[in-house]
Scaffold this motif. Structure first.
Motif, PDB file in Angstrom:
ATOM      1  N   LYS A 142      46.071  44.547  46.449  1.00  0.00           N
ATOM      2  CA  LYS A 142      45.123  44.965  45.417  1.00  0.00           C
ATOM      3  C   LYS A 142      45.537  44.440  44.046  1.00  0.00           C
ATOM      4  N   ASP A 170      44.778  40.697  43.954  1.00  0.00           N
ATOM      5  CA  ASP A 170      43.342  40.433  43.840  1.00  0.00           C
ATOM      6  C   ASP A 170      42.815  40.776  42.452  1.00  0.00           C
ATOM      7  N   ASP A 171      43.299  41.881  41.877  1.00  0.00           N
ATOM      8  CA  ASP A 171      42.856  42.262  40.536  1.00  0.00           C
ATOM      9  C   ASP A 171      43.269  41.221  39.499  1.00  0.00           C
ATOM     10  N   LYS A 227      41.048  38.083  39.422  1.00  0.00           N
ATOM     11  CA  LYS A 227      39.718  38.250  38.819  1.00  0.00           C
ATOM     12  C   LYS A 227      39.657  37.670  37.411  1.00  0.00           C
ATOM     13  N   ASN A 228      40.825  37.491  36.787  1.00  0.00           N
ATOM     14  CA  ASN A 228      40.890  36.926  35.444  1.00  0.00           C
ATOM     15  C   ASN A 228      40.809  35.406  35.443  1.00  0.00           C
ATOM     16  N   TYR A 229      40.799  34.802  36.624  1.00  0.00           N
ATOM     17  CA  TYR A 229      40.802  33.341  36.733  1.00  0.00           C
ATOM     18  C   TYR A 229      39.652  32.900  37.632  1.00  0.00           C
ATOM     19  N   PRO A 230      38.473  32.686  37.047  1.00  0.00           N
ATOM     20  CA  PRO A 230      37.290  32.360  37.856  1.00  0.00           C
ATOM     21  C   PRO A 230      37.387  31.042  38.612  1.00  0.00           C
ATOM     22  N   ARG A 241      40.235  30.836  43.902  1.00  0.00           N
ATOM     23  CA  ARG A 241      39.639  31.569  45.024  1.00  0.00           C
ATOM     24  C   ARG A 241      40.700  31.776  46.110  1.00  0.00           C
TER      25      ARG A 241
END
Length: 350
Positions: free
Chosen positions: A201, A204-205, A208-211, A214
């Motif tokens: 978690k 993954d969180d 989210k700051n790095y679009p 993936r």
């Protein structure tokens, strides 16, 4: 393998120490008197960290040392206790069988030790014996895997699994932030453990700051060299191209690196977890894919001895104004890479 911390986060094998294990001893070392004479002389009235005082017998009970990190937990506790002339350490053999560990702790209770330090094989299953010790007037320092209720311990100290994943994710994110369509994979630990879920978690969180990044694959291992090698081989076969790997545990990372070498793969960076000496050495050599590891410091057991000694002597913690030790202490998951590995080398476990 490593634990469940008090809310809001859980921990492995949740005050924060700025630089994890190295700072822990310094923070806890100075024990203060509960009866300072006045404002001007209070600091002078505090005994030095190594100044002998009231003798304290500490009972230490942990799980079986069947993993490098757990073995280091025992070693750090023993070494710390030996530095104090006023401490006697009663240590059990350790067991992963909850009934056996309960029996070992009950033996320490019957011996009327002054303080208990317990790293439970299963926090939920051992909660009742923690409550039994507290009701018998023996304060408990709950190490890492947390009991189900705060009534079963006086103080909890442990690591930060969510923080491990978070810091690993940010480290990888910063390294790949300029890489278009970056792909990362994850080699997790045992999926039935809450600590594994927390590490994932946090990771993954952070991502989210790095679009541009993936996560394309995740494989769960079980914290052993063999499982790390087998599961990493599967990841390598399924993913012909990726830019980074987050591996939850340095012990299973030994096997993962073997699989990478056997496959002849490179072109990606690897971040490990926990702080094994072998990982530090590989990071220092800087001749492979392993570039960093995120700490889950086993020196927490040495700090647990410091806390237990303070409890037994009726003291507080040096550097803090309160006359009592904290209710919980969460260690910081520092990232160790080639820029700071020399500093952390002495804390690496085998």
């Amino acid at each position: 393998m490593r634990p469940t911390a008090p809310t809001p986060l859980t921990s492995r094998r949740g005050l924060l120490f700025g630089t994890a294990a190295v700072g822990a001893g310094a923070f806890l070392a100075g024990c203060t008197s509960n009866e300072p004479k006045d404002e001007k002389t209070a600091a002078e009235d505090r005994p030095a960290a190594d100044e002998p005082g009231k003798h304290v017998t500490i009972g230490f009970a942990g799980p079986q040392a069947d993993h490098g990190w757990l073995n280091a937990i025992n070693d750090n506790a023993k070494r710390r206790a030996r530095t104090y002339s006023d401490v006697t350490l009663e240590i059990t053999e350790g067991s992963n069988d909850t009934a056996a560990q309960i029996g070992q702790i009950e033996t320490l209770i019957n011996k009327k030790v002054d303080v208990l330090v317990v790293l439970p094989a299963d926090g939920k299953a051992l909660t009742q014996v923690g409550l039994k010790a507290m009701r018998a007037g023996i304060p408990v320092v709950n190490l890492d895997r947390v009991f189900n209720t705060p009534q079963a311990y006086r103080c909890w100290i442990g690591g930060d699994n969510y923080g491990m994943g978070l810091n690993a994710g940010h480290y990888i994110g910063e390294k790949l932030k300029d890489t278009p369509d970056a792909r990362v994979v994850e080699l997790a630990g045992l999926d039935n453990l809450e600590l594994t879920k927390q590490r994932t978690k946090g990771f993954d969180d952070a991502l989210k700051n790095y679009p541009n990044i993936r996560k394309v694959a995740r494989q769960a291992a079980d914290f052993t060299v063999e499982s790390g090698q087998a599961k990493m081989a599967q990841l390598l076969q399924a993913q012909r191209k990726f830019d980074a790997l987050w591996n939850h545990d340095d012990d299973q990372g030994v096997g993962a690196l073997r699989a990478v070498e056997q496959a002849g793969r490179d072109g990606f960076l690897m971040v490990g977890g926990a702080g094994a000496l072998s990982a530090f050495q590989a990071i220092e050599r800087d001749d492979g894919v392993l570039k960093a590891t995120v700490l889950y410091p086993p020196t927490m057991s040495a700090s647990a001895i410091d806390l237990a000694r303070a409890l037994g002597r009726g003291k507080g913690v040096g550097g803090m104004a309160e006359y009592e030790i904290p209710a919980s202490v969460t260690l910081y998951s520092a990232v160790v890479d080639k820029d700071n590995v020399e500093r952390y080398m002495p804390t690496g476990f085998r």
